[in-house]
Design a protein around this motif. Structure first.
Motif, PDB file in Angstrom:
ATOM      1  N   VAL A  20      22.404 -25.206   2.293  1.00  0.00           N
ATOM      2  CA  VAL A  20      21.184 -24.815   3.451  1.00  0.00           C
ATOM      3  C   VAL A  20      20.417 -24.619   3.108  1.00  0.00           C
ATOM      4  O   VAL A  20      19.523 -25.580   4.010  1.00  0.00           O
ATOM      5  CB  VAL A  20      22.171 -23.373   3.706  1.00  0.00           C
ATOM      6  CG1 VAL A  20      21.301 -22.783   4.804  1.00  0.00           C
ATOM      7  CG2 VAL A  20      23.478 -23.312   4.477  1.00  0.00           C
ATOM      8  N   CYS A  21      20.100 -24.636   1.471  1.00  0.00           N
ATOM      9  CA  CYS A  21      18.708 -24.293   1.624  1.00  0.00           C
ATOM     10  C   CYS A  21      18.330 -25.216   1.351  1.00  0.00           C
ATOM     11  O   CYS A  21      17.343 -26.543   1.776  1.00  0.00           O
ATOM     12  CB  CYS A  21      18.165 -23.630   0.586  1.00  0.00           C
ATOM     13  SG  CYS A  21      18.666 -22.026   0.464  1.00  0.00           S
ATOM     14  N   GLY A  47      15.952 -18.196   0.633  1.00  0.00           N
ATOM     15  CA  GLY A  47      17.069 -18.725   0.150  1.00  0.00           C
ATOM     16  C   GLY A  47      17.314 -19.050  -1.918  1.00  0.00           C
ATOM     17  O   GLY A  47      16.199 -17.772  -1.823  1.00  0.00           O
ATOM     18  N   PHE A  48      17.647 -19.693  -2.385  1.00  0.00           N
ATOM     19  CA  PHE A  48      17.558 -19.828  -3.849  1.00  0.00           C
ATOM     20  C   PHE A  48      17.990 -21.229  -4.142  1.00  0.00           C
ATOM     21  O   PHE A  48      18.416 -21.683  -3.160  1.00  0.00           O
ATOM     22  CB  PHE A  48      18.847 -18.666  -3.985  1.00  0.00           C
ATOM     23  CG  PHE A  48      20.091 -19.314  -4.033  1.00  0.00           C
ATOM     24  CD1 PHE A  48      20.851 -19.061  -2.769  1.00  0.00           C
ATOM     25  CD2 PHE A  48      20.515 -19.539  -4.983  1.00  0.00           C
ATOM     26  CE1 PHE A  48      21.472 -19.319  -2.134  1.00  0.00           C
ATOM     27  CE2 PHE A  48      22.402 -19.249  -4.429  1.00  0.00           C
ATOM     28  CZ  PHE A  48      22.410 -19.740  -3.175  1.00  0.00           C
ATOM     29  N   CYS A 102      20.842 -23.193  -4.229  1.00  0.00           N
ATOM     30  CA  CYS A 102      22.260 -23.097  -3.877  1.00  0.00           C
ATOM     31  C   CYS A 102      22.372 -24.507  -3.213  1.00  0.00           C
ATOM     32  O   CYS A 102      21.950 -25.866  -3.506  1.00  0.00           O
ATOM     33  CB  CYS A 102      21.001 -22.476  -1.616  1.00  0.00           C
ATOM     34  SG  CYS A 102      21.898 -22.743  -0.171  1.00  0.00           S
TER      35      CYS A 102
HETATM   36 NI    NI Z   1      20.399 -21.883   0.343  1.00  0.00          NI
END
Ligand code: NI
Length: 209
Positions: free
Chosen positions: A88-89, A81-82, A85
């Motif tokens: 979601v993350c 991920g990042f 984000c």
């Molecule tokens: Ni994400």
């Protein structure tokens, strides 16, 4: 000698028996072929699973080097991920933090890795800041674009940079959490949004081997 009605009837019966026997034989062959192809498909799936994951050497949020060799003997989960984000993350990291809290000492052998697919922005300091909001056992990993790309590819992770209206960018990425056993073999995934009960079952199974 002329054929009698009785002879004709016997011949008809014989023909019928041959037809039934032939059909049964073909059916058995068809079933064997189907089972055979099923077996091949399963073997292909197992082989594909065996190819998920691979060696890496990346940098943690503390600026330390971590490689797959350091994880030998420990089951681990990894997700990509990042830090920018939007949903979601942070959701996944929050749910994983909750799971770690519930598992407590049970999870002492488990390693949890969060690999950035945005190494351009996610330097170790950025990862350290971001991960302060989650369980301290979560290990953030970042590195060069090439190293991240190689690792993401070995996990068959989809990730793509998407330009945003403000001139910046966001990342699309695979949301699954990969479950890896203590020998580094892929054993399954936790899907995004999977309920906490099932998440705990899978993590406990992974920990117990
Ligand atoms: Ni994400």
């Amino acid at each position: 000698m002329a054929a009698t009605v009785a002879d004709m009837s016997t011949r008809w019966w014989r023909l019928s028996l041959v037809a039934v026997a032939t059909s049964a034989f073909l059916l058995v062959i068809a079933v064997m072929l189907l089972l055979g192809s099923g077996k091949i498909a399963l073997e292909q799936q197992v082989a594909a699973a065996a190819r998920i994951g691979g060696p890496f050497q990346l940098t943690t949020q503390d600026g330390k080097s971590l490689s797959d060799k350091d994880l030998r003997g420990s089951p681990f989960v990894v997700f990509f991920g990042f830090t920018h984000c939007p949903e979601v993350c942070p959701t996944t990291l929050f749910e994983m933090s909750e799971a770690l809290k519930t598992l407590g000492d049970e999870a002492r052998s488990l390693r949890m890795l969060f690999v950035s697919v945005d190494p351009q922005r996610d330097k170790p300091e950025m990862m350290a800041n971001y991960l302060q909001s989650f369980d301290p056992r979560i290990i953030g990993l970042t590195g060069s674009e090439q190293d991240i790309e190689a690792l993401a590819k070995s996990y068959r992770v989809y990730w793509k940079k998407i330009p945003s209206d403000d001139g910046g960018y966001t990342m699309d990425h695979t949301a699954s959490v990969y479950l890896m056993d203590s020998s580094g073999q892929f054993t399954g995934v936790i899907a995004y949004g999977e309920d906490q009960k099932s998440r705990l079952v899978k993590l406990r199974r992974l920990i117990r081997g």
